[in-house]
Write an enzyme that holds these catalytic residues in place. Structure first.
Site, PDB file in Angstrom:
ATOM      1  CE1 TYR A   3     -28.288 -10.938  32.348  1.00 31.86           C
ATOM      2  CE2 TYR A   3     -27.398  -8.731  31.855  1.00 31.86           C
ATOM      3  CZ  TYR A   3     -27.838 -10.003  31.570  1.00 31.86           C
ATOM      4  OH  TYR A   3     -27.692 -10.034  30.112  1.00 31.86           O
ATOM      5  CE  LYS A   7     -11.319  18.266  26.930  1.00 34.63           C
ATOM      6  NZ  LYS A   7     -10.362  18.764  28.106  1.00 34.63           N
TER       7      LYS A   7
END
Ligand SMILES: *Cc1c(COP(=O)(O)O)cnc(C)c1O
Length: 389
Positions: free
Chosen positions: A277, A44
């Protein structure tokens, strides 16, 4: 779809190298641990980020008798790619592609009456019986049918539909909540309840091909949970379900994914220089910075800002300041490796690089999430595609 590339030496910005030889070896190791049971390779979520089709093919080559996915769309995509063996999917929502799944011979999981009604209607339309597996909730508290009256109703209705030729009950199954915490009392309680729910269904006349409950941690640590089939996901990819269960090496497993990027810039900066940042990192003195061109858009967790480890030129470096969308910075401590030098974020660990587990710890998550979230912008480069010998 994830981009793929085949030349491992191509000067790519970043790449996730997928060692299919390691994956095949892991399948063989897991089969040896669960002798007497078949193995389902759980592929999956694009094989936990490793690429569903190549991983499914390699797992089947190494002896996985079943493939498993969450959604029917994932299962149908495997059929389209030519994987024609036993295949099961378990996460259905109303209006799902029942008829396509029936026509493709995919085993579908039913947890409640709504799903039984939809699958029998689709089987009538298709003129073909569905292969259904009834899922019992033995304590996970997620998908699955509750024990008692709900289970009795689902089993009875499924048996009536089987007698009408609309379906065949191919499996009875369940899923653990805490198998990654060996000794957790819920594990034994779930096994006891699973045996009771199996016995009830079998007394009523269900004759399943497979009964199964074991995921990777149960496959590795709990032989009495193996029944007819084990469903292994994370262990196939060479990652331990949790540090409490052990390391991959403890079980003879080898990590399949290596994530690397090429340093895009190396430069000298003075002390007191803010980095990335928010300036959450300030250089403690004159140093060199290396720019690693991957970021949270590539699945590098922003929670690993200031903590994620990277191997550059034989040394572990740490993400300096914030992980940004496309890039982050490491303090190279005065070293000046040439641009293009490989920064290895994680891999098997035998070249001294960090592992996905190290990133999980740095980001406060589990290694499953680290590999599964590596983004589609990172090409998967397959190595050892051919089965040796
Ligand atoms: C994902 C999943 C698995 C595989 O779990 P691992 O811990 O990765 O082995 C097995 N069964 C079900 C129902 C799952 O959703």
């Amino acid at each position: 779809m994830t981009e793929t590339a085949t030349a491992p030496t191509a000067p790519l910005r970043a790449r996730a190298e997928i060692d299919l030889g390691a994956l095949r070896a892991n399948v063989r190791t897991l089969r040896a641990r669960a002798r007497g049971a078949q193995l389902m390779a759980v592929v999956k979520s694009d094989a936990y980020g490793h690429g569903a089709v190549p991983c499914a093919r390699a797992a089947v080559e190494a002896g996985a008798a079943w493939l498993g996915t969450a959604t029917p769309e994932e299962a149908l995509a495997l059929r389209e790619a030519g994987l024609d063996g036993r295949l099961m999917c378990w996460l259905w929502t109303p209006g799902g592609p029942w008829r396509a799944a029936i026509e493709a011979g995919i085993d579908v999981s039913l947890s409640g009456m709504w799903a039984l009604q939809e699958v029998t209607a689709a089987a009538r339309e298709a003129g073909l019986p569905a292969r259904v597996q009834l899922k019992a909730d033995t304590g996970l508290g997620r998908n699955g049918c509750q024990p008692g009256e709900d289970w009795a109703e689902l089993v009875a209705a499924a048996l009536r539909a089987e007698a009408d030729g609309l379906l065949r009950i191919t499996g009875l199954w369940s899923h653990f909540a805490c198998a990654d915490e060996p000794g957790h009392p819920s594990v034994a309680a779930q096994l006891t309840l699973f045996r009771e729910m199996l016995a009830y269904a079998e007394q009523q006349g269900v004759r399943p091909e497979v009964r199964h409950i074991a995921n990777s941690p149960a496959t590795l640590t709990l032989p009495e949970s193996h029944f007819d089939l084990v469903r292994t996901g994370i262990a196939l990819y060479g990652i331990s379900p949790s540090p409490e269960v052990g390391t991959p090496a403890d079980f003879g497993l080898r990590p399949v994914m290596t994530l690397a990027a090429n340093i895009a810039l190396v430069k000298r900066v003075p002390g007191g220089h803010g980095v990335s940042y928010g300036h959450h990192y300030i250089t403690p003195g004159a140093t060199t910075l290396g720019l690693v061109p991957v970021g949270y858009a590539d699945g590098i967790p922003r929670h690993a800002s200031g903590t994620g480890p990277v191997l550059v030129d034989g040394k572990w470096r740490t993400v300096a300041g914030r992980v940004a969308m496309d890039q982050f910075v490491v303090d190279l401590g005065g070293d000046e490796p040439p641009v293009g030098t490989e920064a290895v974020l994680f891999g098997p660990g035998d070249r001294g690089e960090p592992t996905a587990e190290d990133w999980a710890q740095a980001a406060g998550t589990i290694a499953y999430e680290i590999v599964t979230r590596i983004g589609t912008r990172v090409p998967r480069v397959y190595v050892n595609e051919e089965q040796a010998g």
